[in-house]
Design a protein around this motif. Structure first.
Motif, PDB file in Angstrom:
ATOM      1  N   TRP A  62       0.863  -1.180   0.000  1.00  0.00           N
ATOM      2  CA  TRP A  62       0.000   0.000   0.000  1.00  0.00           C
ATOM      3  C   TRP A  62       0.903   1.235   0.000  1.00  0.00           C
ATOM      4  CZ3 TRP A  62      -5.183   0.132  -0.641  1.00  0.00           C
ATOM      5  CH2 TRP A  62      -5.921  -1.038  -0.393  1.00  0.00           C
ATOM      6  N   ARG A 102       0.643   5.753  -0.528  1.00  0.00           N
ATOM      7  CA  ARG A 102      -0.317   6.852  -0.470  1.00  0.00           C
ATOM      8  C   ARG A 102       0.298   8.126  -1.022  1.00  0.00           C
ATOM      9  NH1 ARG A 102      -0.734   7.687   6.137  1.00  0.00           N
ATOM     10  NH2 ARG A 102       1.379   8.563   6.461  1.00  0.00           N
ATOM     11  N   ARG A 160       4.194  10.197  -3.967  1.00  0.00           N
ATOM     12  CA  ARG A 160       3.647   8.952  -3.451  1.00  0.00           C
ATOM     13  C   ARG A 160       4.652   8.324  -2.503  1.00  0.00           C
ATOM     14  NH1 ARG A 160       1.003   4.887  -7.737  1.00  0.00           N
ATOM     15  NH2 ARG A 160       0.109   6.911  -8.289  1.00  0.00           N
ATOM     16  N   TYR A 162      -4.921   6.430  -1.399  1.00  0.00           N
ATOM     17  CA  TYR A 162      -4.203   5.198  -1.088  1.00  0.00           C
ATOM     18  C   TYR A 162      -4.265   4.253  -2.279  1.00  0.00           C
ATOM     19  CZ  TYR A 162      -3.651   6.541   3.757  1.00  0.00           C
ATOM     20  OH  TYR A 162      -3.272   7.190   4.909  1.00  0.00           O
ATOM     21  N   GLY A 171      -6.613   3.577  -6.778  1.00  0.00           N
ATOM     22  CA  GLY A 171      -6.561   4.504  -5.658  1.00  0.00           C
ATOM     23  C   GLY A 171      -7.914   4.715  -5.012  1.00  0.00           C
ATOM     24  N   LYS A 174      -9.589   7.304  -1.846  1.00  0.00           N
ATOM     25  CA  LYS A 174      -9.263   8.501  -1.093  1.00  0.00           C
ATOM     26  C   LYS A 174      -9.710   8.404   0.357  1.00  0.00           C
ATOM     27  CE  LYS A 174      -9.595  13.546  -1.303  1.00  0.00           C
ATOM     28  NZ  LYS A 174     -10.118  14.699  -2.071  1.00  0.00           N
TER      29      LYS A 174
END
Length: 121
Positions: free
Chosen positions: A33, A35, A42, A91, A114, A116
């Motif tokens: 993961w 973000r 990122r 994410y 992704g 949010k």
């Protein structure tokens, strides 16, 4: 393989959310993961190896987030507790080219769309 992330939303500080990342087929790769907050690059959040036996976390989320996977369901999870406003970001889940997950985004070749997360103070 395609990855579909879900579970994002709006939550108050101190709250919890669980993200899911469903793969279109079984994978024996490490998963991660990442973000991306507004105006920032990122960054790594958490990773897990193919078996689920080994996990890695960014220092900023250690003790608050838990990554896990259910290979029978082709799904990886990110349980997020004690959320803070600084956790606000989009994410992304990703599949590693290796069986082990790690912090390096260059080792991931498949990315979800992704989801949010917004954490209010």
């Amino acid at each position: 393989v395609q990855l579909q992330a879900s579970g994002g939303g709006f939550v108050q500080a101190g709250g919890s959310l669980r993200l899911s990342c469903a793969a279109s087929e079984r994978t024996f790769n490490g998963m991660g993961w990442f973000r991306q907050a507004p105006g920032k690059d990122r960054g790594f959040v958490a990773a897990i190896d193919w078996s689920g036996g080994t996990t890695y976390y960014a220092d900023s989320v250690k003790g608050r987030f838990t990554i896990s996977r259910d290979n029978a369901k082709n799904t990886v999870y990110l349980q997020m507790n004690s959320l803070k406003p600084e956790d606000t970001a989009v994410y992304y889940c990703a599949r590693s080219i290796f069986s082990m997950g790690d912090y390096d985004a260059r080792h991931y070749n498949t990315w979800g769309q992704g989801t949010k997360i917004t954490v209010s103070s």
